[in-house]
Design a protein around this motif. Structure first.
Motif, mmCIF file in Angstrom:
data_model
loop_
_atom_site.group_PDB
_atom_site.id
_atom_site.type_symbol
_atom_site.label_atom_id
_atom_site.label_comp_id
_atom_site.label_asym_id
_atom_site.label_seq_id
_atom_site.Cartn_x
_atom_site.Cartn_y
_atom_site.Cartn_z
ATOM 1 N N UNK A 58 36.243 60.482 39.597
ATOM 2 C CA UNK A 58 37.353 60.685 38.662
ATOM 3 C C UNK A 58 36.851 60.563 37.230
ATOM 4 N N UNK A 59 37.039 61.608 36.417
ATOM 5 C CA UNK A 59 36.509 61.652 35.062
ATOM 6 C C UNK A 59 37.389 60.828 34.118
ATOM 7 N N UNK A 60 36.740 60.015 33.288
ATOM 8 C CA UNK A 60 37.437 59.122 32.357
ATOM 9 C C UNK A 60 36.838 59.336 30.971
ATOM 10 N N UNK A 61 37.617 59.829 30.041
ATOM 11 C CA UNK A 61 37.151 60.063 28.675
ATOM 12 C C UNK A 61 37.408 58.804 27.849
ATOM 13 N N UNK A 62 36.362 58.318 27.165
ATOM 14 C CA UNK A 62 36.444 57.069 26.425
ATOM 15 C C UNK A 62 36.326 57.296 24.932
ATOM 16 N N UNK A 63 36.951 56.417 24.155
ATOM 17 C CA UNK A 63 36.714 56.388 22.721
ATOM 18 C C UNK A 63 35.361 55.715 22.466
ATOM 19 N N UNK A 64 34.852 55.854 21.243
ATOM 20 C CA UNK A 64 33.518 55.346 20.938
ATOM 21 C C UNK A 64 33.379 53.858 21.257
ATOM 22 N N UNK A 65 34.297 53.034 20.763
ATOM 23 C CA UNK A 65 34.156 51.600 20.967
ATOM 24 C C UNK A 65 34.355 51.221 22.436
ATOM 25 N N UNK A 66 35.244 51.929 23.127
ATOM 26 C CA UNK A 66 35.408 51.688 24.562
ATOM 27 C C UNK A 66 34.102 51.959 25.302
ATOM 28 N N UNK A 67 33.427 53.045 24.925
ATOM 29 C CA UNK A 67 32.154 53.382 25.553
ATOM 30 C C UNK A 67 31.092 52.320 25.281
ATOM 31 N N UNK A 68 31.024 51.847 24.042
ATOM 32 C CA UNK A 68 30.031 50.832 23.691
ATOM 33 C C UNK A 68 30.300 49.511 24.410
ATOM 34 N N UNK A 69 31.573 49.141 24.525
ATOM 35 C CA UNK A 69 31.927 47.916 25.252
ATOM 36 C C UNK A 69 31.564 48.055 26.727
ATOM 37 N N UNK A 70 31.916 49.213 27.315
ATOM 38 C CA UNK A 70 31.603 49.418 28.730
ATOM 39 C C UNK A 70 30.093 49.443 28.957
ATOM 40 N N UNK A 71 29.351 50.053 28.051
ATOM 41 C CA UNK A 71 27.892 50.068 28.182
ATOM 42 C C UNK A 71 27.337 48.643 28.215
ATOM 43 N N UNK A 72 27.843 47.789 27.323
ATOM 44 C CA UNK A 72 27.375 46.400 27.286
ATOM 45 C C UNK A 72 27.682 45.691 28.599
ATOM 46 N N UNK A 73 28.890 45.873 29.103
ATOM 47 C CA UNK A 73 29.280 45.241 30.361
ATOM 48 C C UNK A 73 28.439 45.746 31.528
ATOM 49 N N UNK A 74 28.155 47.053 31.544
ATOM 50 C CA UNK A 74 27.377 47.617 32.651
ATOM 51 C C UNK A 74 25.926 47.156 32.613
ATOM 52 N N UNK A 75 25.378 47.026 31.417
ATOM 53 C CA UNK A 75 23.995 46.561 31.312
ATOM 54 C C UNK A 75 23.879 45.085 31.709
ATOM 55 N N UNK A 76 24.999 44.383 31.704
ATOM 56 C CA UNK A 76 25.003 42.972 32.107
ATOM 57 C C UNK A 76 25.914 42.787 33.317
ATOM 58 N N UNK A 77 25.872 43.744 34.235
ATOM 59 C CA UNK A 77 26.727 43.701 35.411
ATOM 60 C C UNK A 77 26.582 42.363 36.143
ATOM 61 N N UNK A 78 27.713 41.808 36.546
ATOM 62 C CA UNK A 78 27.797 40.531 37.261
ATOM 63 C C UNK A 78 27.495 39.324 36.379
ATOM 64 N N UNK A 79 27.254 39.545 35.091
ATOM 65 C CA UNK A 79 27.028 38.440 34.161
ATOM 66 C C UNK A 79 28.252 38.296 33.244
ATOM 67 N N UNK A 80 28.456 37.095 32.746
ATOM 68 C CA UNK A 80 29.530 36.880 31.781
ATOM 69 C C UNK A 80 29.074 37.387 30.414
ATOM 70 N N UNK A 81 29.876 38.252 29.813
ATOM 71 C CA UNK A 81 29.600 38.783 28.475
ATOM 72 C C UNK A 81 30.658 38.203 27.540
ATOM 73 N N UNK A 82 30.225 37.487 26.525
ATOM 74 C CA UNK A 82 31.175 36.830 25.636
ATOM 75 C C UNK A 82 31.842 37.846 24.704
ATOM 76 N N UNK A 83 32.951 37.433 24.130
ATOM 77 C CA UNK A 83 33.624 38.288 23.158
ATOM 78 C C UNK A 83 32.719 38.553 21.953
ATOM 79 N N UNK A 84 31.937 37.550 21.557
ATOM 80 C CA UNK A 84 31.004 37.745 20.450
ATOM 81 C C UNK A 84 29.980 38.816 20.744
ATOM 82 N N UNK A 85 29.458 38.837 21.968
ATOM 83 C CA UNK A 85 28.491 39.866 22.354
ATOM 84 C C UNK A 85 29.120 41.249 22.312
#
Length: 232
Positions: free
Chosen positions: A148-175
């Motif tokens: 299922x295709x999901x179009x993201x805004x720039x900041x949504x994409x950057x946030x998701x990228x950070x979460x995916x690169x740290x999959x299964x890890x806690x990512x703080x709001x500061x990060x």
């Protein structure tokens, strides 16, 4: 990527920052070597663009200081000095690449992407990340979940990228703030929570469970969709 541009020519710095932002990156800029060194040492950047001739501390001295401190962030040096000896001097100082002025922005971008591939080979040529059935194309800012295709805004994409690169890890709001907003951004209350809310709505539409878990008082964690479920 989050990129620091250390350039004392205001016009050149503006040109680079505008191009990087339009390409989906987050760019900060500073116009002297000593301030650039201090910001780079914070360790929040994926790459540095450094002009060779800077006030306060020149680019070569800045890069040497970074390497002595153990910071391995990739550095692209820009300079009007382009003899073989000068390029070699820059590379030996610790730069990862050296580009002569004048330059085309498309070449700056291509060289940054090459440096990032060397640092993170998992991302591959397309800068595509995959976690379970979730896939993100960082260049086009398009995600898919079970096709299922999901179009993201720039900041949504950057946030998701950070979460995916740290999959299964806690990512703080500061990060997450550091990954998606520039250095001068003055965060408003709940700005991360609001973006996570919108991101969840897009990722989870049509699915019975959320991929992004809330870790109360800390931040968020992205889980693989084949794991045991927890309420977000």
């Amino acid at each position: 990527m989050r990129i620091l541009v250390i350039e004392d020519d205001a016009r050149a710095a503006s040109y680079l920052v505008r191009g990087l932002n339009e390409s989906g990156h987050v760019a900060d800029t500073v116009d002297d070597g000593r301030s650039g060194l201090d910001m780079a040492l914070e360790g929040i950047y994926d790459a540095l663009i450094v002009d060779r001739k800077l006030p306060g501390m020149d680019g070569l001295a800045l890069v040497q200081a970074l390497r002595r401190q153990g910071l391995r962030t990739p550095v692209l040096m820009l300079s009007a000095l382009d003899s073989t000896a000068q390029r070699v001097e820059g590379l030996r100082a610790g730069c990862d690449d050296y580009l002569a002025k004048p330059y085309a922005f498309v070449e700056v971008l291509a060289r940054l992407e090459a440096l990032q591939r060397g640092r993170d080979p998992v991302a591959g040529l397309s800068r595509t990340l995959r976690v379970g059935s979730l896939q993100l194309d960082c260049a086009s800012r398009t995600a898919t979940r079970e096709g299922q295709v999901i179009v993201l805004q720039q900041r949504e994409s950057l946030i998701l990228e950070k979460l995916m690169r740290h999959c299964d890890e806690v990512v703080t709001r500061g990060m997450l703030l550091e990954s998606a907003w520039d250095y001068d951004f003055d965060p408003i209350d709940n700005v991360i929570d609001k973006h996570i809310y919108r991101l969840r709505r897009k990722l989870d539409a049509g699915f019975s469970h959320s991929l992004i878990q809330t870790v109360p008082g800390v931040g968020y964690r992205l889980v693989r969709d084949d794991e045991d479920r927890l309420d977000p």
